[in-house]
Design a protein around this motif. Structure first.
Motif, short mmCIF file in Angstrom:
data_model
loop_
_atom_site.label_atom_id
_atom_site.label_comp_id
_atom_site.label_asym_id
_atom_site.label_seq_id
_atom_site.Cartn_x
_atom_site.Cartn_y
_atom_site.Cartn_z
N LYS A 122 31.63 8.92 61.27
CA LYS A 122 32.89 9.52 60.69
C LYS A 122 32.59 9.81 59.25
O LYS A 122 33.33 10.89 58.37
N ALA A 123 31.78 9.15 58.65
CA ALA A 123 31.16 9.49 57.12
C ALA A 123 30.77 11.47 56.93
O ALA A 123 31.18 11.86 56.29
N GLN A 125 31.36 13.28 59.30
CA GLN A 125 32.91 14.62 60.07
C GLN A 125 33.70 13.95 58.25
O GLN A 125 33.62 15.74 57.74
N VAL A 126 33.84 12.83 57.61
CA VAL A 126 35.45 13.07 56.29
C VAL A 126 33.87 13.66 54.78
O VAL A 126 35.38 14.14 54.12
N SER A 127 32.71 13.91 54.68
CA SER A 127 32.28 14.46 54.12
C SER A 127 31.91 16.22 54.18
O SER A 127 31.47 16.64 53.85
N PHE B 81 37.76 6.24 68.34
CA PHE B 81 38.10 6.74 66.82
C PHE B 81 39.64 7.84 67.14
O PHE B 81 40.16 8.00 66.39
N ALA B 217 37.00 1.50 60.78
CA ALA B 217 36.87 3.05 60.08
C ALA B 217 37.67 4.12 60.07
O ALA B 217 38.69 4.77 59.00
N VAL B 221 40.48 6.04 57.25
CA VAL B 221 39.88 7.50 56.94
C VAL B 221 41.18 7.87 57.63
O VAL B 221 41.86 8.61 56.66
N PRO B 232 39.76 11.04 51.92
CA PRO B 232 39.45 10.25 53.10
C PRO B 232 37.80 9.26 52.57
O PRO B 232 37.38 8.63 53.26
N LEU B 233 36.90 10.36 51.87
CA LEU B 233 35.54 10.09 51.62
C LEU B 233 36.03 8.34 50.96
O LEU B 233 35.25 7.56 50.62
N PHE B 237 37.13 4.59 53.26
CA PHE B 237 36.62 3.98 53.54
C PHE B 237 36.32 2.82 52.54
O PHE B 237 37.06 2.54 51.87
#
Lengths: 256, 258
Positions: A122-123, A125-127, B81, B217, B221, B232-233, B237
């Protein structure tokens, strides 16, 4: 036959984990949001994959890695192996192999932890790829490894748990002030993510083994605390990882 | 004839592609598990100098673990997800804060109360409380102590997700809330009975399970990306961080009251 029985028990217990979540999600979706679920078929297939996957995963761990790992934790903490006379506590250095084992098992179980893999995906993807899945996972694993070895050292020396934890909190607060803002939430999250299915049983066995074998330690009171270390140190290591990557990016920019 | 042949070769190519994909994700799982296998082999063979008991059982179990991890990760990507994110979008479009917070609480409470790791910790804690003389040492009082502890932790996780969701909506910086939580933990440590401190600190780590983490998570997000002005980052989180902090405070509180 015994394999089938074990498998069914695992399947049922995983079902018990997934079912409340599924009921809450589908209940809210249908009663409150009142919307049909998009790609319902795909989602249901995904849920059954998760269910089956976790069952296989837990059953395999239960059959292969956990018994051996737990036995190992007992043997490594026994006075015979460490060369300590009966009834003596020995110097904290005599437990060197315990710290090394704690470090290695902390690192390797964290790399295999499914929930950390999920958060890393997820991190990433998001970044938009700026946070590498492996970079994050290795940073967290180093944090857990250091945390568990420190926790083992604490059980050996018998110093109070809360001194370590409060010092850790102060360090986290100082690091927060200097670290890139975008990583803070993820770093705090990585503390809770790391300790799950793979790590907890092995680490608990190590803590209990230590507390059982060291004279003057009560397994009920001193066996705890390793998980607390394992969820504190990754926060620091992930923020450290972000600081180092930012520093390197700046240095590269300056040199070109 | 030639059309049939080309359809056939098309199918073969498709199956080949699928197999390659599967093999690739299996290999990834092997790579994830390699460190743990190496560590155990190293300590068993070189440090403890003992043969590996039941090698075939070990290999079989490892194959199960690899297969399970592969299936789990795939199910995560196609099931957990997407639904977590789509529900977050739907809730923000519906615009009812009450129902969103109710959902957040239900998710936190419902996933924690039946968590096997928590049940194990609560049982341990009741033994500690009985030996420490905090409760009478009967199985009846131990059971009610463990049950109360489980409810306390589940309640605190529900509350944590509610606070976390509220933070995403309002855009509060996470560090002030977490530092406030740390101060709460430290204050409680001075007043809580010493027997409970170890368990309370550990309870923060054990509550978040393998299924909860990806869902929470995805929810965070999804919310952060559907609310304008949220990143979102930085904002998405942080829900898990709250869920591992509040149980510490609540468990120590539970130890003080009882």
């Amino acid at each position: 036959m015994s394999f089938l029985g074990g498998f069914l028990t695992s399947l049922l217990s995983t079902l018990g984990d997934v079912l409340p979540i599924a009921i809450i999600m589908f209940g809210f979706q249908l009663v409150i949001l009142r919307k049909p679920i998009r790609n319902l078929r795909q989602i249901l297939i995904g849920f059954s994959f998760v269910l089956l996957g976790l069952t296989f995963f837990l059953e395999g761990l239960e059959q292969a890695l956990f018994p051996l790992g737990k036995l190992m934790a007992e043997q490594l903490t026994s006075p015979d192996f460490l060369g300590i006379m009966d009834g003596h506590r020995g110097n904290w250095v005599s437990y060197l192999w315990v710290y090394i084992f704690a470090f290695a098992i902390g690192f390797s179980t964290t790399i295999a932890e499914p929930s950390l893999i999920a958060v890393a995906i997820k991190a990433n993807q998001v970044s938009a790829g700026a946070i590498g899945t492996w970079g994050l996972r290795i940073a967290v694993a180093i944090g857990v490894a250091v945390g568990i070895s420190m926790g083992a050292y604490r059980i050996v020396t018998g110093s109070p748990l809360h001194y370590f934890i409060i010092t850790g909190y102060i360090l986290v607060v100082i690091q927060t002030a200097f670290c890139p803002k975008s990583i803070i939430a993820l770093a705090y999250d990585s503390g809770g993510v790391t300790t799950s299915t793979v790590t907890v049983p092995l680490v608990a066995a190590l803590g209990l083994g230590l507390a059982n074998n060291i004279p003057g330690r009560n397994p009920l009171l001193d066996g705890f605390g390793l998980i607390a270390f394992a969820s504190l140190f990754p926060i620091m290591s992930v923020m450290g990882y972000a600081q180092i990557s930012e520093w390197r990016a700046q240095r590269d920019k300056r040199s070109t | 004839m030639s059309i049939e042949l080309s359809i056939f070769s098309c199918k073969v190519r498709l199956v080949k592609k699928l197999l390659v994909l599967m093999a690739k994700s299996m290999l990834e799982s092997v790579r994830d598990l390699l460190p743990i296998i190496l560590v155990i082999a190293f300590f068993q063979l070189l440090i403890l100098r003992q043969p590996i008991p039941d090698l075939s059982g070990l290999l079989f179990g490892t194959v199960l673990v690899v297969l399970g991890l592969t299936l789990f990760i795939h199910g995560l990507k196609i099931g957990l997800f997407p639904i977590g994110e789509s529900m977050a979008h739907d809730f923000s479009r519906k615009g009812s804060l009450f129902w969103l917070l109710a959902f957040a609480f239900a998710l936190g409470f419902g996933t924690t109360v039946a968590e096997p790791a928590l049940i194990a910790v609560a049982d341990e804690a009741s033994k500690v409380a009985a030996t420490g003389g905090m409760i009478t040492d009967t199985s009846e009082s131990r059971r009610s102590y463990a049950y109360g502890l489980r409810m306390t932790v589940a309640l605190s996780v529900g509350l944590a997700i509610v606070i976390g969701v509220l933070r995403i909506i309002k855009g509060w910086p996470i560090q002030y809330l977490i530092i406030g939580g740390y101060i709460g933990v430290i204050l409680m440590t001075f007043f809580a009975p010493p027997e409970i401190i170890g368990i309370a600190y550990d309870s923060g780590g054990v509550t978040t399970s393998t299924i909860t983490v990806p869902l929470v998570a995805a929810l965070g997000v999804g919310l952060a990306s559907s609310i304008r002005g949220r990143n979102p980052l930085t904002d998405g989180f942080g829900l898990i961080a709250f869920a591992s902090l509040t149980p510490m405070i609540f468990v120590m509180g539970y130890g003080m009251i009882l």
